[in-house]
Design a protein around this motif. Structure first.
Motif, PDB file in Angstrom:
ATOM      1  N   GLU A 179      12.732  -2.066  -3.760  1.00  0.00           N
ATOM      2  CA  GLU A 179      13.005  -3.977  -3.468  1.00  0.00           C
ATOM      3  C   GLU A 179      12.174  -4.691  -2.734  1.00  0.00           C
ATOM      4  N   PHE A 180      11.845  -5.639  -3.025  1.00  0.00           N
ATOM      5  CA  PHE A 180      11.254  -6.685  -3.011  1.00  0.00           C
ATOM      6  C   PHE A 180      11.253  -7.265  -1.951  1.00  0.00           C
ATOM      7  N   LEU A 181       9.975  -7.443  -0.795  1.00  0.00           N
ATOM      8  CA  LEU A 181      10.113  -7.650  -0.129  1.00  0.00           C
ATOM      9  C   LEU A 181       9.615  -9.131   0.120  1.00  0.00           C
ATOM     10  N   VAL A 182       8.005  -9.457  -0.155  1.00  0.00           N
ATOM     11  CA  VAL A 182       7.860 -10.585  -0.248  1.00  0.00           C
ATOM     12  C   VAL A 182       6.558 -10.561  -0.991  1.00  0.00           C
ATOM     13  N   SER A 183       5.859 -12.372  -1.290  1.00  0.00           N
ATOM     14  CA  SER A 183       5.435 -12.699  -2.304  1.00  0.00           C
ATOM     15  C   SER A 183       4.064 -13.453  -1.989  1.00  0.00           C
ATOM     16  N   PHE A 184       3.050 -13.499  -1.854  1.00  0.00           N
ATOM     17  CA  PHE A 184       2.170 -14.290  -1.541  1.00  0.00           C
ATOM     18  C   PHE A 184       1.226 -15.010  -2.428  1.00  0.00           C
ATOM     19  N   TYR A 185       1.428 -16.481  -1.859  1.00  0.00           N
ATOM     20  CA  TYR A 185       0.008 -17.147  -3.334  1.00  0.00           C
ATOM     21  C   TYR A 185      -0.785 -18.062  -2.282  1.00  0.00           C
ATOM     22  N   ASN A 186      -2.390 -18.012  -2.511  1.00  0.00           N
ATOM     23  CA  ASN A 186      -2.528 -19.503  -1.334  1.00  0.00           C
ATOM     24  C   ASN A 186      -2.443 -19.327  -0.084  1.00  0.00           C
ATOM     25  N   ASN A 187      -2.479 -18.260   0.042  1.00  0.00           N
ATOM     26  CA  ASN A 187      -2.712 -17.979   1.581  1.00  0.00           C
ATOM     27  C   ASN A 187      -1.284 -17.935   2.754  1.00  0.00           C
ATOM     28  N   GLU A 188       0.460 -18.346   2.032  1.00  0.00           N
ATOM     29  CA  GLU A 188       1.291 -18.707   2.352  1.00  0.00           C
ATOM     30  C   GLU A 188       1.981 -17.834   1.333  1.00  0.00           C
ATOM     31  N   SER A 230      12.350 -11.731   0.914  1.00  0.00           N
ATOM     32  CA  SER A 230      13.730 -11.141   0.765  1.00  0.00           C
ATOM     33  C   SER A 230      14.671 -11.049   2.285  1.00  0.00           C
ATOM     34  N   GLU A 231      16.274 -11.069   2.070  1.00  0.00           N
ATOM     35  CA  GLU A 231      16.748 -10.453   3.200  1.00  0.00           C
ATOM     36  C   GLU A 231      16.339  -9.382   3.680  1.00  0.00           C
ATOM     37  N   ILE A 232      15.805  -8.600   4.151  1.00  0.00           N
ATOM     38  CA  ILE A 232      15.206  -7.432   4.545  1.00  0.00           C
ATOM     39  C   ILE A 232      13.385  -7.622   4.916  1.00  0.00           C
ATOM     40  N   PHE A 233      12.888  -9.105   5.045  1.00  0.00           N
ATOM     41  CA  PHE A 233      11.549  -9.626   5.414  1.00  0.00           C
ATOM     42  C   PHE A 233      11.669 -10.203   6.350  1.00  0.00           C
ATOM     43  N   ASP A 234      12.731 -10.274   7.584  1.00  0.00           N
ATOM     44  CA  ASP A 234      12.814 -10.460   8.231  1.00  0.00           C
ATOM     45  C   ASP A 234      11.750 -10.799   9.937  1.00  0.00           C
ATOM     46  N   ASP A 235      12.386 -11.076  10.910  1.00  0.00           N
ATOM     47  CA  ASP A 235      11.329 -11.482  12.027  1.00  0.00           C
ATOM     48  C   ASP A 235      10.170 -10.172  11.859  1.00  0.00           C
ATOM     49  N   GLN A 236      10.631  -8.984  12.064  1.00  0.00           N
ATOM     50  CA  GLN A 236       9.882  -7.887  12.287  1.00  0.00           C
ATOM     51  C   GLN A 236       7.998  -7.737  11.347  1.00  0.00           C
ATOM     52  N   PHE A 237       8.352  -8.601   9.928  1.00  0.00           N
ATOM     53  CA  PHE A 237       7.655  -7.999   9.182  1.00  0.00           C
ATOM     54  C   PHE A 237       6.300  -9.534   9.386  1.00  0.00           C
ATOM     55  N   SER A 238       5.468  -9.106   9.048  1.00  0.00           N
ATOM     56  CA  SER A 238       4.547 -10.373   8.293  1.00  0.00           C
ATOM     57  C   SER A 238       3.874  -9.738   7.313  1.00  0.00           C
ATOM     58  N   VAL A 239       2.909 -10.661   7.412  1.00  0.00           N
ATOM     59  CA  VAL A 239       1.893 -10.136   5.857  1.00  0.00           C
ATOM     60  C   VAL A 239       0.810 -11.038   6.398  1.00  0.00           C
ATOM     61  N   GLU A 240      -0.372 -10.767   5.871  1.00  0.00           N
ATOM     62  CA  GLU A 240      -1.526 -11.869   6.218  1.00  0.00           C
ATOM     63  C   GLU A 240      -2.521 -11.735   4.907  1.00  0.00           C
ATOM     64  N   ARG A 241      -3.701 -12.030   4.634  1.00  0.00           N
ATOM     65  CA  ARG A 241      -4.896 -11.823   4.148  1.00  0.00           C
ATOM     66  C   ARG A 241      -6.016 -12.624   4.539  1.00  0.00           C
ATOM     67  N   PRO A 242      -6.862 -11.904   5.786  1.00  0.00           N
ATOM     68  CA  PRO A 242      -7.565 -12.214   6.832  1.00  0.00           C
ATOM     69  C   PRO A 242      -9.159 -12.834   6.089  1.00  0.00           C
ATOM     70  N   ASP A 243      -9.347 -11.614   4.909  1.00  0.00           N
ATOM     71  CA  ASP A 243     -10.488 -12.074   4.687  1.00  0.00           C
ATOM     72  C   ASP A 243     -10.700 -11.982   3.091  1.00  0.00           C
ATOM     73  N   GLY A 244      -9.803 -12.949   2.785  1.00  0.00           N
ATOM     74  CA  GLY A 244      -9.958 -12.514   1.261  1.00  0.00           C
ATOM     75  C   GLY A 244      -9.717 -12.137   0.291  1.00  0.00           C
ATOM     76  N   SER A 245      -9.934 -10.362   1.008  1.00  0.00           N
ATOM     77  CA  SER A 245     -10.257  -9.348   0.125  1.00  0.00           C
ATOM     78  C   SER A 245      -8.826  -8.132   0.515  1.00  0.00           C
ATOM     79  N   ASN A 246      -8.945  -7.643   1.681  1.00  0.00           N
ATOM     80  CA  ASN A 246      -7.959  -6.769   2.264  1.00  0.00           C
ATOM     81  C   ASN A 246      -6.625  -7.583   1.965  1.00  0.00           C
ATOM     82  N   PHE A 247      -5.122  -7.426   1.957  1.00  0.00           N
ATOM     83  CA  PHE A 247      -3.555  -8.033   2.384  1.00  0.00           C
ATOM     84  C   PHE A 247      -3.115  -6.794   2.575  1.00  0.00           C
TER      85      PHE A 247
END
Lengths: 109, 113
Positions: free
Chosen positions: B44-53, B58-75
């Motif tokens: 199941e898809f959760l989230v897609s991320f491009y150009n740092n945003e 998806s509906e699964i990705f609620d307020d409990q989830f977050s993503v980031e790419r803090p240093d240009g390598s780790n996601f």
């Protein structure tokens, strides 16, 4: 709700035979179509992708796409026991992948 | 051949705790994704991320989830307060430019107790 449908199987074929795996999808806007292989407990591994109607061949694998019928298939020629796995059909919807439940293929010696 | 790398391979956490799942994408990939697969169910898809945003979630990705790419390598994928139903395999994926297929990492098995 955009759906991808696959027969869950198992599909059992003898070694050396052709395995035929099928998939239908509901979103007519889907542009890209993928087949992934997933061994138990492992991640999906890309096998084939196809964007245009017709056939695309890569080694023992042939992907077939019919957008009018919303149908994608994967043929595996000269099936080997190592091909035994679950085959996931995936289609794009916007940028994300929508997966089917997968078809379990068993190739017996 | 370059690979998408995920750590840890297995994470066991008490319900209510925060977890961070890490991914190192292939260096020339531009688009990044998180998917999950509950045992015996479809990916199941959760989230897609491009150009740092976030591009899409998806509906699964609620307020409990977050993503980031803090240093240009780790996601990373963070789940703030885990629930039992968060137990699943979590896959990171990435791709290059237009019409390039997504390649998946080996996954992190998350077990919530």
């Amino acid at each position: 709700q955009k759906e991808v449908e696959q027969n869950s199987g198992p599909l059992s074929v003898p070694e050396g035979a052709i395995a035929s795996l099928n998939c239908t999808y509901s979103d007519r806007g889907s542009q890209s179509f993928f087949w992934y292989r997933q061994y138990s407990g492992k991640s999906p591994e890309l096998i084939m992708f196809i964007y245009s109607n017709g056939d695309k061949e890569d080694g023992r694998f042939t992907a077939q796409l019919n957008k009018a019928s919303q149908y994608v298939s994967l043929l595996i020629r000269d099936s080997q026991p190592s091909d035994s796995a679950t085959y996931l059909c995936a289609v794009t919807s916007t940028d994300k992948l929508i997966f089917g439940t997968g078809t379990r293929l068993q190739v017996f010696p | 051949e370059p690979e998408v790398t995920q750590t840890p391979s297995h994470q066991v956490t008490q319900m209510g705790q925060e977890v961070i799942l890490r991914c190192v994408p292939i260096s020339n990939h531009l688009y990044f994704y998180w998917y999950r697969q509950i045992l015996g169910q479809k990916v199941e898809f959760l989230v897609s991320f491009y150009n740092n945003e976030i591009s899409e979630k998806s509906e699964i990705f609620d307020d409990q989830f977050s993503v980031e790419r803090p240093d240009g390598s780790n996601f990373t994928l963070k789940i703030r307060s885990t629930k039992l139903e968060d137990s699943a395999m979590y896959f990171c994926a990435g791709r290059g430019g237009s019409n390039q297929p997504q390649h998946f990492g080996d996954g992190t098995r998350l077990s919530i107790l």
